[in-house]
Design a protein around this motif. Structure first.
Motif, PDB file in Angstrom:
ATOM      1  N   GLU A   1     -16.607  -5.187  43.154  1.00  0.00           N
ATOM      2  CA  GLU A   1     -16.730  -4.677  41.887  1.00  0.00           C
ATOM      3  C   GLU A   1     -15.684  -3.740  41.717  1.00  0.00           C
ATOM      4  O   GLU A   1     -15.625  -2.591  41.932  1.00  0.00           O
ATOM      5  CB  GLU A   1     -18.705  -4.498  42.122  1.00  0.00           C
ATOM      6  N   ILE A   2     -15.068  -3.768  40.064  1.00  0.00           N
ATOM      7  CA  ILE A   2     -14.056  -3.051  39.500  1.00  0.00           C
ATOM      8  C   ILE A   2     -15.749  -1.842  38.293  1.00  0.00           C
ATOM      9  O   ILE A   2     -16.369  -2.675  37.797  1.00  0.00           O
ATOM     10  CB  ILE A   2     -13.130  -3.716  38.658  1.00  0.00           C
TER      11      ILE A   2
ATOM     12  N   PRO B   1     -14.057  -9.288  47.022  1.00  0.00           N
ATOM     13  CA  PRO B   1     -13.847  -8.767  46.293  1.00  0.00           C
ATOM     14  C   PRO B   1     -14.405  -7.433  46.080  1.00  0.00           C
ATOM     15  O   PRO B   1     -16.036  -7.736  46.262  1.00  0.00           O
ATOM     16  CB  PRO B   1     -13.648 -10.479  45.309  1.00  0.00           C
TER      17      PRO B   1
ATOM     18  N   ILE C   1     -21.821  -9.808  34.509  1.00  0.00           N
ATOM     19  CA  ILE C   1     -22.329  -9.888  36.203  1.00  0.00           C
ATOM     20  C   ILE C   1     -21.601  -8.622  36.243  1.00  0.00           C
ATOM     21  O   ILE C   1     -22.112  -6.804  36.625  1.00  0.00           O
ATOM     22  CB  ILE C   1     -22.310 -10.799  36.393  1.00  0.00           C
ATOM     23  N   ALA C   2     -19.915  -8.299  36.342  1.00  0.00           N
ATOM     24  CA  ALA C   2     -19.013  -7.547  37.337  1.00  0.00           C
ATOM     25  C   ALA C   2     -17.267  -7.904  36.320  1.00  0.00           C
ATOM     26  O   ALA C   2     -17.067  -9.281  36.518  1.00  0.00           O
ATOM     27  CB  ALA C   2     -19.095  -7.014  38.554  1.00  0.00           C
ATOM     28  N   ARG C   3     -17.481  -7.469  37.127  1.00  0.00           N
ATOM     29  CA  ARG C   3     -15.633  -7.611  37.137  1.00  0.00           C
ATOM     30  C   ARG C   3     -14.890  -7.295  38.411  1.00  0.00           C
ATOM     31  O   ARG C   3     -16.092  -6.764  39.317  1.00  0.00           O
ATOM     32  CB  ARG C   3     -14.607  -6.730  36.029  1.00  0.00           C
ATOM     33  N   LEU C   4     -14.014  -8.458  39.186  1.00  0.00           N
ATOM     34  CA  LEU C   4     -13.736  -8.268  40.113  1.00  0.00           C
ATOM     35  C   LEU C   4     -12.442  -8.338  40.947  1.00  0.00           C
ATOM     36  O   LEU C   4     -12.015  -8.093  39.794  1.00  0.00           O
ATOM     37  CB  LEU C   4     -14.281  -9.718  41.180  1.00  0.00           C
ATOM     38  N   SER C   5     -12.665  -7.434  42.065  1.00  0.00           N
ATOM     39  CA  SER C   5     -10.914  -7.138  42.309  1.00  0.00           C
ATOM     40  C   SER C   5     -10.308  -8.304  42.575  1.00  0.00           C
ATOM     41  O   SER C   5     -10.767  -9.269  42.984  1.00  0.00           O
ATOM     42  CB  SER C   5     -10.429  -5.896  43.351  1.00  0.00           C
ATOM     43  N   TYR C   6      -8.723  -7.746  42.494  1.00  0.00           N
ATOM     44  CA  TYR C   6      -8.222  -9.208  42.646  1.00  0.00           C
ATOM     45  C   TYR C   6      -8.248  -9.836  44.029  1.00  0.00           C
ATOM     46  O   TYR C   6      -8.070  -9.206  44.877  1.00  0.00           O
ATOM     47  CB  TYR C   6      -6.377  -8.629  42.771  1.00  0.00           C
ATOM     48  N   ALA C   7      -8.455 -10.983  43.866  1.00  0.00           N
ATOM     49  CA  ALA C   7      -8.675 -11.542  45.449  1.00  0.00           C
ATOM     50  C   ALA C   7      -7.892 -11.691  47.276  1.00  0.00           C
ATOM     51  O   ALA C   7      -6.770 -12.026  46.334  1.00  0.00           O
ATOM     52  CB  ALA C   7      -9.037 -13.080  45.140  1.00  0.00           C
TER      53      ALA C   7
END
Lengths: 212, 212
Positions: free
Chosen positions: A208-209, A206, A194-200
């Motif tokens: 998407e990386i 957040p 789906i996606a990678r998410l940045s550090y919350a």
């Protein structure tokens, strides 16, 4: 639909095992390679590997002493070493077959057709077909008295993986590597990112990386 | 490509965390709901849930006392109860955001917009948006001295799930329910079923289980 603890206790054994094993969500699917002091090799499939910490680099594994996994446990306690090998779609049926109750004198490598590989003089065999794999040294054995299972904690040693799957920030893209996942006792699944998410962070949404 | 334990120890901290967290494979992704004795609620995202046994029905969770998860740990030790809620694609960004370091006075339900739900008079909140969820009573707390983390073992109580996802043999179809999985620290994935395989027996080839 709702079931409660009394319902679960009243389920017959295979139904209950299937139901309760489903609740834990999608799980890590790995083959554990070991050998005993005489060099007799063993391969077992596990879905209970979990991350414990990055520094030191530790993973845990739940072992049931009353199952075929007792060969794995016996070998690890005898030598102190084991290998963890991710499973790919190409050989998931062979991985599943490693859970059959072979006698100790039969190596699951021979029985399943998976190829044994020794790397860097490590005292336990790897699965050659596996693309992400690492060697482990036993660090601690904890008896879980609550149900008689055993928690093995190991230290990660050498790690082998396809270079193209390593991101700039240390993330290893398991989907790209072809690792698959399992749910319940016997349901195998590929993944679709789906996606990678940045550090919350508090007050930020957040991002998407995106890997370049 | 190969890296060894010395390389891993030399990685900088975020790189090492990302790398080592990737090695454990695809993991269960859940939100843990708790409240303290005054009723202040908390929601935290975990990727360390694992199955321990079906009878009694037990799950384990690794908690890091130095992270925001300490609110979860504190609440569980205070009340003895918590909920486990599977995550769906529709709200994975809100689930991820629950890992930001909110002060204890802020409920992550309010901060993320996920809806709090109380079921069957249970003393911890569920996530309304979650389709597979269950209540837990703490059974054992084990301090893992090797790295200062804590293993919480809980007994499964009431389980809620869509009836259409329950198979004839007790298998709960998590893919049909929309549960997703996580790899590394922050990579979210949907699944695509390959097959279920029949119980492995010596000398037999596993069959694919087809639900009618």
């Amino acid at each position: 639909m709702q079931v409660n603890i009394k319902d679960i206790e009243a389920f017959d054994k295979p139904y209950r095992a299937s139901f309760v094993n489903s609740l834990g969500g999608f799980k890590s699917l790995v083959l554990v390679g070991t050998e005993d002091a005489t060099g007799q090799s063993n391969l077992a499939v596990f879905n209970s590997l979990f991350h414990i910490g990055a520094s030191p680099a530790l993973c845990g594994l739940v072992v049931r002493p009353d199952s075929v996994e007792r060969h794995t446990l016996g070998n690890i306690m005898e030598t102190g070493f084991y290998t963890i090998n991710h499973v790919k779609e190409e050989f998931y049926k062979a991985a599943h077959q490693a859970s059959a109750r072979y006698p100790k004198s039969v190596s699951e490598f021979d029985a399943t057709g998976l190829e044994k590989e020794y790397l860097n003089d490590f005292k336990a065999p790897f699965v050659k077909e596996s693309h992400v794999k690492f060697s482990m040294e036993i660090a601690e054995k904890i008896d879980l008295k609550i149900n008689g299972t055993i928690l093995l904690i190991g230290k990660i040693q050498d790690v082998y993986f396809p270079e193209a799957c390593l991101g700039q920030d240390g993330f290893l893209d398991l989907e790209k590597a072809g690792s698959i996942t399992v749910s319940g006792l016997d349901s195998y699944h590929k993944t679709h990112k789906i996606a990678r998410l940045s550090y919350a962070k508090v007050g930020e949404v957040p991002r998407e990386i995106v890997e370049i």
